[in-house]
Write a protein that holds these residues in place. Sequence first.
Motif, mmCIF file in Angstrom:
data_model
loop_
_atom_site.group_PDB
_atom_site.id
_atom_site.type_symbol
_atom_site.label_atom_id
_atom_site.label_comp_id
_atom_site.label_asym_id
_atom_site.label_seq_id
_atom_site.Cartn_x
_atom_site.Cartn_y
_atom_site.Cartn_z
ATOM 1 N N THR A 142 0.835 -1.203 0.000
ATOM 2 C CA THR A 142 0.000 0.000 0.000
ATOM 3 C C THR A 142 0.870 1.254 0.000
ATOM 4 O O THR A 142 0.541 2.252 -0.642
ATOM 5 C CB THR A 142 -0.911 0.032 1.248
ATOM 6 N N THR A 143 1.964 1.215 0.723
ATOM 7 C CA THR A 143 2.826 2.383 0.891
ATOM 8 C C THR A 143 3.896 2.460 -0.195
ATOM 9 O O THR A 143 4.384 3.557 -0.517
ATOM 10 C CB THR A 143 3.527 2.336 2.267
ATOM 11 N N PRO A 145 3.797 2.155 -3.525
ATOM 12 C CA PRO A 145 3.556 2.995 -4.714
ATOM 13 C C PRO A 145 3.737 4.498 -4.468
ATOM 14 O O PRO A 145 4.358 5.170 -5.298
ATOM 15 C CB PRO A 145 2.109 2.661 -5.112
ATOM 16 N N PRO A 146 3.226 5.060 -3.349
ATOM 17 C CA PRO A 146 3.524 6.471 -3.095
ATOM 18 C C PRO A 146 5.027 6.733 -3.007
ATOM 19 O O PRO A 146 5.516 7.739 -3.542
ATOM 20 C CB PRO A 146 2.835 6.737 -1.752
ATOM 21 N N ALA A 148 7.419 4.961 -4.422
ATOM 22 C CA ALA A 148 7.969 4.792 -5.774
ATOM 23 C C ALA A 148 7.735 6.057 -6.605
ATOM 24 O O ALA A 148 8.635 6.549 -7.289
ATOM 25 C CB ALA A 148 7.325 3.586 -6.458
ATOM 26 N N MET A 149 6.526 6.603 -6.528
ATOM 27 C CA MET A 149 6.201 7.814 -7.289
ATOM 28 C C MET A 149 7.090 8.978 -6.852
ATOM 29 O O MET A 149 7.503 9.803 -7.683
ATOM 30 C CB MET A 149 4.711 8.167 -7.077
ATOM 31 N N THR A 150 7.410 9.046 -5.570
ATOM 32 C CA THR A 150 8.234 10.139 -5.049
ATOM 33 C C THR A 150 9.651 10.070 -5.629
ATOM 34 O O THR A 150 10.217 11.095 -6.039
ATOM 35 C CB THR A 150 8.261 10.089 -3.507
ATOM 36 N N VAL A 198 -4.164 -2.234 -4.249
ATOM 37 C CA VAL A 198 -3.059 -1.901 -5.150
ATOM 38 C C VAL A 198 -2.680 -3.095 -6.018
ATOM 39 O O VAL A 198 -2.584 -2.994 -7.241
ATOM 40 C CB VAL A 198 -1.815 -1.439 -4.350
ATOM 41 N N ALA A 259 -0.254 1.932 -10.495
ATOM 42 C CA ALA A 259 0.623 1.802 -9.323
ATOM 43 C C ALA A 259 1.527 0.582 -9.470
ATOM 44 O O ALA A 259 2.724 0.634 -9.148
ATOM 45 C CB ALA A 259 -0.212 1.694 -8.049
ATOM 46 N N MET A 262 4.396 1.353 -11.834
ATOM 47 C CA MET A 262 5.420 2.201 -11.219
ATOM 48 C C MET A 262 6.286 1.397 -10.250
ATOM 49 O O MET A 262 7.509 1.571 -10.195
ATOM 50 C CB MET A 262 4.748 3.378 -10.492
ATOM 51 N N TYR B 36 -2.013 8.003 -9.579
ATOM 52 C CA TYR B 36 -2.401 6.596 -9.746
ATOM 53 C C TYR B 36 -3.883 6.426 -10.067
ATOM 54 O O TYR B 36 -4.341 5.318 -10.334
ATOM 55 C CB TYR B 36 -2.041 5.794 -8.494
ATOM 56 N N HIS B 49 -3.984 6.908 0.899
ATOM 57 C CA HIS B 49 -2.951 6.465 1.825
ATOM 58 C C HIS B 49 -1.705 7.327 1.640
ATOM 59 O O HIS B 49 -1.261 7.528 0.501
ATOM 60 C CB HIS B 49 -2.636 4.996 1.547
ATOM 61 N N PHE B 52 -1.769 9.754 -1.245
ATOM 62 C CA PHE B 52 -2.004 9.247 -2.598
ATOM 63 C C PHE B 52 -3.364 8.544 -2.679
ATOM 64 O O PHE B 52 -3.669 7.692 -1.841
ATOM 65 C CB PHE B 52 -0.917 8.227 -3.001
#
Lengths: 373, 100
Positions: A142-143, A145-146, A148-150, A198, A259, A262, B36, B49, B52
Amino acid sequence: MKYLEEFRDPELARGLLEDIRAAVTRPWALMEVCGGQTHTIIRHGIDQLLPEGVELIHGPGCPVCVTPLEVIDKALEIAGRPGVIFCSFGDMLRVPGSDRDLFRVRGEGGDVRVVYSPLDALRIARENPDREVVFFGIGFETTAPPNAMTVHQARKQGIRNFSMLVSHVRVPPAIEAIMTSPDCRVQGFLAAGHVCSVMGVEEYPELAARHRVPIVVTGFEPLDILEGIRRTVRQLERGEHTVENAYERAVRPEGNPAARAMLEDVFEVTDRAWRGIGVIPGSGWRLSERYRAYDAEHRFEVSGITTRESALCRSGEVLQGLIKPHECEAFGTTCTPRNPLGATMVSTEGACAAYYLYRRLGTPAALEVTPVG
Amino acid sequence: MCLAVPGRVMEIEERDGARMAVMDFGGVVKDVCLEYLPDLAVGEYAIVHVGFALQRLDEESARQTLELFAELGLLMEEFGDPWEAAAAAEAGGAGAEVER
């Protein structure tokens, strides 16, 4: 949203509990994988409402709890360096390393900042070009992907003073490790709903078939948990072992494809040590070769750290479902949220913290339903 | 940190090269990255979350689930043992009626 309130309706809970009671003919041990679900269960006393014989075993689904001591010590080492701004989610602050925690590092003059989102850390890096900004990237699917995007955004925006200390973990290899452990008592899984929102559910049918274990994707409201238990027990009583999605409002079979793409770009699968459990093959993610420049472990020399684990803490057994938190001698005496020996007591999703908060202090269950069975 | 909570989109804008939204979480308002879920629209709900939006929240599915729960409670009162009733219905094939 009115329906979210309704997912705590005691009348509907009673119907589900009656249905579970009517179905059960012998004892079953189920594991809820996610620490968020553990908190719902203990907070609302769901484990005590269930018919006798249906036992909930708390799984290792708290990323803060399972982050290896070596990684915590590396974080402490980096956070204490001059010129570094160390950014982390708040619940890592009090997680004990070998001899201190991030809170203490801040007290000693380290620039440790709590952020709500990893993008906040990237903004801090943009605003402080003469400092090195490091983000502590832990968490499950869950955490990841955020985070990874950063990293992706840091590269895209050409921000060079940003790096990430990455210690991500994956759920399916953990389920595999639990099922192949000689001490395993788990007969069914309530899978973590937000991980599946996700990743989808594609990884589970093979696991369920091979270990002959039902896996029911479950949400986080009290009725979600009861429905997850109801469906798992129904399968067990019928001798079935398939994957069911009881959290359709947030989980599509394919998860979130953007997601997942990524994740595949930024990370690569690696073996990962879990605190209290040991190395689980293929259970982690690290930054892939393309993004190695953003890896804090490469940017800062932090190898050669020697760790020292508390001899009293039994969180490893708690994380594997071998003991319940209150069965540890240190629970509530030498180990409390103010003075934690292990991460399971300090994390907001830790099983020990849940027992301490809601049971030891006698917080009344918000779900006022009469126990059955 | 693992908590993911439902929020409602209030505004959408591009910022620092990313699609961002202002979202409402029952009165608390926060910035949320929509990279996303790029087609999420104003007024829609999503599970969020660490800043995001990760998945659209499907109100229709939620209602259906609640209806199922309500039905279970109703069956319990009507027929005493919904488990038996459900098993009987299944054995009898689609459309089979639950017997009193």
